[in-house]
Scaffold this active site. Structure first.
Site, PDB file in Angstrom:
ATOM      1  N   SER A 163       0.860  -1.188   0.000  1.00  0.00           N
ATOM      2  CA  SER A 163       0.000   0.000   0.000  1.00  0.00           C
ATOM      3  C   SER A 163       0.891   1.230   0.000  1.00  0.00           C
ATOM      4  O   SER A 163       1.990   1.217   0.594  1.00  0.00           O
ATOM      5  CB  SER A 163      -0.875   0.022   1.253  1.00  0.00           C
ATOM      6  OG  SER A 163      -1.501   1.284   1.377  1.00  0.00           O
ATOM      7  N   TYR A 177      -1.497   0.269  10.304  1.00  0.00           N
ATOM      8  CA  TYR A 177      -1.697  -0.416   9.018  1.00  0.00           C
ATOM      9  C   TYR A 177      -0.487  -0.149   8.115  1.00  0.00           C
ATOM     10  O   TYR A 177       0.047  -1.067   7.482  1.00  0.00           O
ATOM     11  CB  TYR A 177      -2.992   0.115   8.389  1.00  0.00           C
ATOM     12  CG  TYR A 177      -3.246  -0.325   6.976  1.00  0.00           C
ATOM     13  CD1 TYR A 177      -3.683  -1.616   6.691  1.00  0.00           C
ATOM     14  CD2 TYR A 177      -3.079   0.559   5.900  1.00  0.00           C
ATOM     15  CE1 TYR A 177      -3.938  -2.014   5.373  1.00  0.00           C
ATOM     16  CE2 TYR A 177      -3.331   0.178   4.596  1.00  0.00           C
ATOM     17  CZ  TYR A 177      -3.757  -1.112   4.342  1.00  0.00           C
ATOM     18  OH  TYR A 177      -4.010  -1.503   3.050  1.00  0.00           O
TER      19      TYR A 177
HETATM   20  P1  NDP Z   1     -11.413  -6.058   1.545  1.00  0.00           P
HETATM   21  O1  NDP Z   1     -11.584  -5.811   3.004  1.00  0.00           O
HETATM   22  O2  NDP Z   1     -12.484  -5.592   0.636  1.00  0.00           O
HETATM   23  O3  NDP Z   1     -11.158  -7.609   1.301  1.00  0.00           O
HETATM   24  C1  NDP Z   1     -10.247  -8.284   2.114  1.00  0.00           C
HETATM   25  C2  NDP Z   1     -10.169  -9.733   1.680  1.00  0.00           C
HETATM   26  O4  NDP Z   1      -9.201 -10.383   2.506  1.00  0.00           O
HETATM   27  C3  NDP Z   1     -11.481 -10.485   1.860  1.00  0.00           C
HETATM   28  O5  NDP Z   1     -11.634 -11.363   0.771  1.00  0.00           O
HETATM   29  C4  NDP Z   1     -11.245 -11.288   3.139  1.00  0.00           C
HETATM   30  O6  NDP Z   1     -11.950 -12.542   3.153  1.00  0.00           O
HETATM   31  C5  NDP Z   1      -9.764 -11.568   3.018  1.00  0.00           C
HETATM   32  N1  NDP Z   1      -9.120 -11.907   4.282  1.00  0.00           N
HETATM   33  C6  NDP Z   1      -8.993 -11.149   5.401  1.00  0.00           C
HETATM   34  N2  NDP Z   1      -8.319 -11.825   6.349  1.00  0.00           N
HETATM   35  C7  NDP Z   1      -8.014 -13.035   5.821  1.00  0.00           C
HETATM   36  C8  NDP Z   1      -7.332 -14.167   6.297  1.00  0.00           C
HETATM   37  N3  NDP Z   1      -6.791 -14.201   7.538  1.00  0.00           N
HETATM   38  N4  NDP Z   1      -7.211 -15.245   5.485  1.00  0.00           N
HETATM   39  C9  NDP Z   1      -7.725 -15.224   4.236  1.00  0.00           C
HETATM   40  N5  NDP Z   1      -8.389 -14.175   3.720  1.00  0.00           N
HETATM   41  C10 NDP Z   1      -8.522 -13.093   4.504  1.00  0.00           C
HETATM   42  O7  NDP Z   1      -9.999  -5.376   1.129  1.00  0.00           O
HETATM   43  P2  NDP Z   1      -9.515  -4.723  -0.259  1.00  0.00           P
HETATM   44  O8  NDP Z   1      -9.988  -5.531  -1.386  1.00  0.00           O
HETATM   45  O9  NDP Z   1      -9.797  -3.280  -0.223  1.00  0.00           O
HETATM   46  O10 NDP Z   1      -7.924  -4.881  -0.094  1.00  0.00           O
HETATM   47  C11 NDP Z   1      -7.218  -5.993  -0.618  1.00  0.00           C
HETATM   48  C12 NDP Z   1      -5.737  -5.823  -0.336  1.00  0.00           C
HETATM   49  O11 NDP Z   1      -5.275  -4.604  -0.910  1.00  0.00           O
HETATM   50  C13 NDP Z   1      -5.401  -5.759   1.151  1.00  0.00           C
HETATM   51  O12 NDP Z   1      -4.149  -6.373   1.381  1.00  0.00           O
HETATM   52  C14 NDP Z   1      -5.294  -4.251   1.397  1.00  0.00           C
HETATM   53  O13 NDP Z   1      -4.484  -3.965   2.506  1.00  0.00           O
HETATM   54  C15 NDP Z   1      -4.677  -3.790   0.096  1.00  0.00           C
HETATM   55  N6  NDP Z   1      -4.913  -2.385  -0.198  1.00  0.00           N
HETATM   56  C16 NDP Z   1      -6.180  -1.894  -0.383  1.00  0.00           C
HETATM   57  C17 NDP Z   1      -6.378  -0.555  -0.658  1.00  0.00           C
HETATM   58  C18 NDP Z   1      -7.728   0.046  -0.887  1.00  0.00           C
HETATM   59  O14 NDP Z   1      -7.795   1.285  -1.041  1.00  0.00           O
HETATM   60  N7  NDP Z   1      -8.813  -0.722  -0.935  1.00  0.00           N
HETATM   61  C19 NDP Z   1      -5.231   0.379  -0.748  1.00  0.00           C
HETATM   62  C20 NDP Z   1      -3.959  -0.241  -0.547  1.00  0.00           C
HETATM   63  C21 NDP Z   1      -3.817  -1.563  -0.280  1.00  0.00           C
HETATM   64  P3  NDP Z   1     -13.476 -12.689   3.736  1.00  0.00           P
HETATM   65  O15 NDP Z   1     -14.301 -11.777   2.849  1.00  0.00           O
HETATM   66  O16 NDP Z   1     -13.804 -14.119   3.546  1.00  0.00           O
HETATM   67  O17 NDP Z   1     -13.438 -12.218   5.162  1.00  0.00           O
END
Ligand code: NDP
Length: 279
Positions: A163, A177
């Site tokens: 990020s 974070y």
């Molecule tokens: P979301 O919260 O929309 O989705 C997160 C996903 O991670 C879900 O599918 C969730 O599964 C899964 N997850 C969480 N914990 C676990 C775990 N322990 N094991 C397996 N799966 C897990 O996040 P985003 O799509 O927004 O973000 C995706 C990635 O991109 C993250 O790493 C985030 O930090 C990074 N990011 C996002 C940004 C943004 O602006 N959105 C900016 C910069 C980085 P479930 O639904 O089943 O709980």
């Protein structure tokens, strides 16, 4: 997309005369956290390029199932798999299941992540541990076991979701974070160094502000609207990002043609202008 006629490294056994750019036919991909948001878009993008995809999730089985249905209805190959990436045993068994179901793993996207917002005043160790367990420990477990599977084949692509918070942007509430994402960026470079001799590239994409459920959570609707407006103003592109903006960058780094790109953190933020820490 252009045609590449040489100069790329390829999956062992693949016959490449002329290769469509970002053609992932024959590749086996695992996308962690693919039930929604960026992971969902990445899984769809890799599948559209021809990869067979394991859709990992931890809680939202309904969303993972419906994503897999969508991919199958488009003629793709996919299956859902529940695993907590922060649990080493579950991470190891997920890699084994992917190889049983789809064949040798060639692409790992470490996308699963948790964003917990806090300040020095509101910090608590449980929140920090929960986030670190997924964002850092999960990435380490998945990379260890994926690397073990990829090494004998001498080929692999690992793409991590870092990020711009980890680079030092100024959005309030993201300090802890940001620390986990800074760890993702440094681990990307270190793992690239360790795995390079085995034909495995390790890169990261560092997204800016992308409209997913994650950025809505923990904000009131008013705070959310204000934040979105501010992010647009702070962005050279004059807009917030879409999950597809990120999925395209991940697909590029996942392709055979990206074989001479490793240890890189590719910023995909539309040109954010609120960076701190000019030391
Ligand atoms: P979301 O919260 O929309 O989705 C997160 C996903 O991670 C879900 O599918 C969730 O599964 C899964 N997850 C969480 N914990 C676990 C775990 N322990 N094991 C397996 N799966 C897990 O996040 P985003 O799509 O927004 O973000 C995706 C990635 O991109 C993250 O790493 C985030 O930090 C990074 N990011 C996002 C940004 C943004 O602006 N959105 C900016 C910069 C980085 P479930 O639904 O089943 O709980």
């Amino acid at each position: 997309m252009g045609i590449v006629t040489g100069g790329c490294d390829k999956k062992p056994g693949a016959k490449i005369k002329a290769l469509l750019f970002m053609d992932l036919k024959g590749q086996v991909a695992l996308v962690t956290g693919a039930s929604r948001g960026l992971g969902r878009a990445i899984a769809l993008r890799l599948a559209a390029a021809g990869a067979a995809v394991c859709v990992n999730y931890v809680n939202r089985s309904g969303e993972a199932d419906s994503l897999v249905d969508e991919m199958l209805s488009r003629g793709g190959v996919a299956f859902p798999h529940r695993a907590d990436v922060g649990d080493a045993a579950q991470a190891e068994s997920m890699i084994a299941t992917v190889e049983q179901e789809l064949g040798p793993l060639t692409i790992l996207v470490n996308n699963a992540g948790v964003a917990w917002r806090a300040t020095l005043e509101t910090f608590d160790i449980e929140g920090m541990e929960r986030m670190r367990r997924t964002n850092v420990d999960g990435l380490i477990h998945m990379t260890r076991f994926a690397a073990r599977a990829m090494k004998p084949n001498g080929y692999g692509r690992i793409v991590n979701l870092s990020s711009i918070a980890g680079h030092g942007t100024a959005l309030p509430g993201n300090a802890f974070y940001a620390a986990t994402k800074a760890a993702v960026s440094v681990l990307t470079r270190r793992f690239a160094m360790e795995l390079g001799p085995s034909g495995i590239t390790v890169n990261a994409v560092a997204p800016g502000f992308i409209l997913t459920d994650m950025v809505k959570e923990g904000r009131t609707p008013e705070e959310y609207e204000q934040t979105v407006g501010r992010m647009r103003e702070l962005c050279m592109a004059g807009r917030t990002g879409t999950p597809e903006d990120i999925a395209n960058a991940v697909a590029f780094l996942s392709a055979p043609e990206a074989g001479f790109i490793t240890a890189q953190v590719l910023t995909v933020d539309g040109g954010r202008m609120d960076y701190i820490g000019h030391s």
